[in-house]
Scaffold this motif. Structure first.
Motif, PDB file in Angstrom:
ATOM      1  N   GLN A   7       0.754  -1.270   0.207  1.00 15.86           N
ATOM      2  CA  GLN A   7       0.056  -0.129   0.147  1.00 15.86           C
ATOM      3  C   GLN A   7       0.881   1.214   0.030  1.00 15.86           C
ATOM      4  O   GLN A   7       0.716   2.281  -0.787  1.00 15.86           O
ATOM      5  N   TRP A  11       0.617   2.059  -3.556  1.00 21.43           N
ATOM      6  CA  TRP A  11      -0.860   2.872  -3.713  1.00 21.43           C
ATOM      7  C   TRP A  11      -0.741   3.998  -2.818  1.00 21.43           C
ATOM      8  O   TRP A  11      -1.934   4.555  -2.773  1.00 21.43           O
ATOM      9  N   HIS A  85     -10.762   1.400  -0.986  1.00 24.92           N
ATOM     10  CA  HIS A  85      -9.590   1.463  -1.558  1.00 24.92           C
ATOM     11  C   HIS A  85      -9.421   0.685  -2.786  1.00 24.92           C
ATOM     12  O   HIS A  85      -8.817   1.129  -3.665  1.00 24.92           O
ATOM     13  N   ARG A  89      -8.583   2.416  -6.322  1.00 22.49           N
ATOM     14  CA  ARG A  89      -7.549   1.957  -6.992  1.00 22.49           C
ATOM     15  C   ARG A  89      -7.711   1.504  -8.469  1.00 22.49           C
ATOM     16  O   ARG A  89      -7.070   1.843  -9.427  1.00 22.49           O
ATOM     17  N   VAL A 157      -5.005  -4.308   2.893  1.00 20.41           N
ATOM     18  CA  VAL A 157      -5.128  -2.882   2.959  1.00 20.41           C
ATOM     19  C   VAL A 157      -4.840  -2.476   4.426  1.00 20.41           C
ATOM     20  O   VAL A 157      -5.690  -3.228   5.297  1.00 20.41           O
TER      21      VAL A 157
END
Length: 326
Positions: A7, A11, A85, A89, A157
């Protein structure tokens, strides 16, 4: 865990401009691919603009939140965070004109249930969906692998909920605030709103958690400045300015959060019906023909496998006889 996570590495982005550039690229790439024979004016009226895509996705984020909140049985909050999330994404690398948000939304929530070990069957899941549930089941299961591929299989996540619990325990231990539990409603409300912004793509879970705690404290006329400076960062004063700026920006993002006008969204959805990729539209003939072709190919593979198995039955029987005689 978060500092070394996928993450953090893949991300979490440096600024909002970086995120907007990714979304703009997906919009432009789709238009270039599907509108190659159109003049610029026709493209403008036929395809969704980046701003229209932004408003559409915001509306479906509201749908995602509402769907999770009325889900039966009640969902743990971490599932909602993980689903948000995944949804955000996915649309960093895809245009909503290519994959309709209503279909990806349900798949994000279903995959989130699996990853967060919330044990519901696909039958139970689609029982929460209005309309044709068999069709919804097919769409979700068809899109599940696509979603995982687009997430590069980075499915873990880190949500702000665990840091929030840590802050509340620490406040009870090292702060003189009376009944810190009264902060929870304000914290939960704030975190829910952060998922309607891009905060989770820009800031760490602990920064979002602290912003939520400080926001809730201010609503209760409590001041936690001394707790932050003297307890949390007493031995790391050099890191304090970065944290203060992050918390300020997160709170600003929540404060200026806007909701798309319903009439505007309806007009965008009508436009989307015309410009969406029909190969990914379950209601289109192109999609149905593609699915039928895929099923026929799978049947052919099964028949081939059966033939090869039948052709080698005698050798298998011989091997079993040899084993029994040994």
């Amino acid at each position: 865990m978060y500092p070394t996570s996928s993450q953090r590495k893949y991300w979490t982005f440096s600024n909002e401009q970086e995120i907007q550039a990714l979304r703009l690229k997906q919009n432009q790439d789709y238009i270039e691919k599907h509108g190659a024979d159109m003049d610029p004016q026709t493209r403008l009226h036929f395809f969704l603009t980046p701003e229209e895509e932004r408003l559409l996705l915001k509306q479906y984020e509201l749908h995602l939140r509402d769907f999770c909140k009325r889900f039966d049985p009640p969902m743990p909050r971490c599932i909602i965070g993980t689903a948000f999330h995944y949804f955000k994404r996915f649309y960093l690398h895809n245009s909503p004109m290519d994959f309709h948000p209503k279909e990806i939304l349900a798949t994000c929530v279903y995959l989130s249930c699996k990853v967060e070990e919330f044990n519901v069957s696909i039958g139970q899941f689609v029982g929460n969906i209005k309309g044709d549930r068999l069709k919804a089941m097919d769409i979700i299961l068809s899109n599940e692998l696509l979603l995982m591929q687009q997430l590069n299989y980075y499915l873990t996540v880190h949500n702000p909920y665990r840091p929030i619990e840590g802050f509340l325990i620490d406040i009870k231990t090292r702060c003189s605030m009376a009944n810190p539990e009264r902060l929870r409603p304000g914290i939960d409300e704030f975190v829910d709103k952060t998922f309607l912004t891009d905060a989770c793509l820009l800031y760490s879970p602990s920064q979002i958690a602290l912003a939520a705690v400080l926001h809730a404290a201010s609503k209760e006329q409590e001041n936690l400045d001394s707790y932050v400076t003297e307890s949390l960062f007493h031995s790391a004063q050099n890191k304090l300015p970065v944290l203060v700026e992050a918390v300020r920006k997160i709170r600003t993002m929540v404060r200026i959060l806007d909701f798309p006008p319903k009439d505007r969204v309806k007009a965008i959805e009508k436009k989307l019906d015309k410009c969406r990729n029909q190969e990914n539209n379950p209601d289109s003939q192109i999609y149905k023909q593609r699915m039928k072709k895929m099923m026929c190919e799978e049947d052919d593979i099964d028949l081939d496998s059966s033939y090869h198995l039948a052709a080698t039955d005698s050798s298998i029987d011989g091997s079993l006889m040899n084993i029994s005689q040994s």
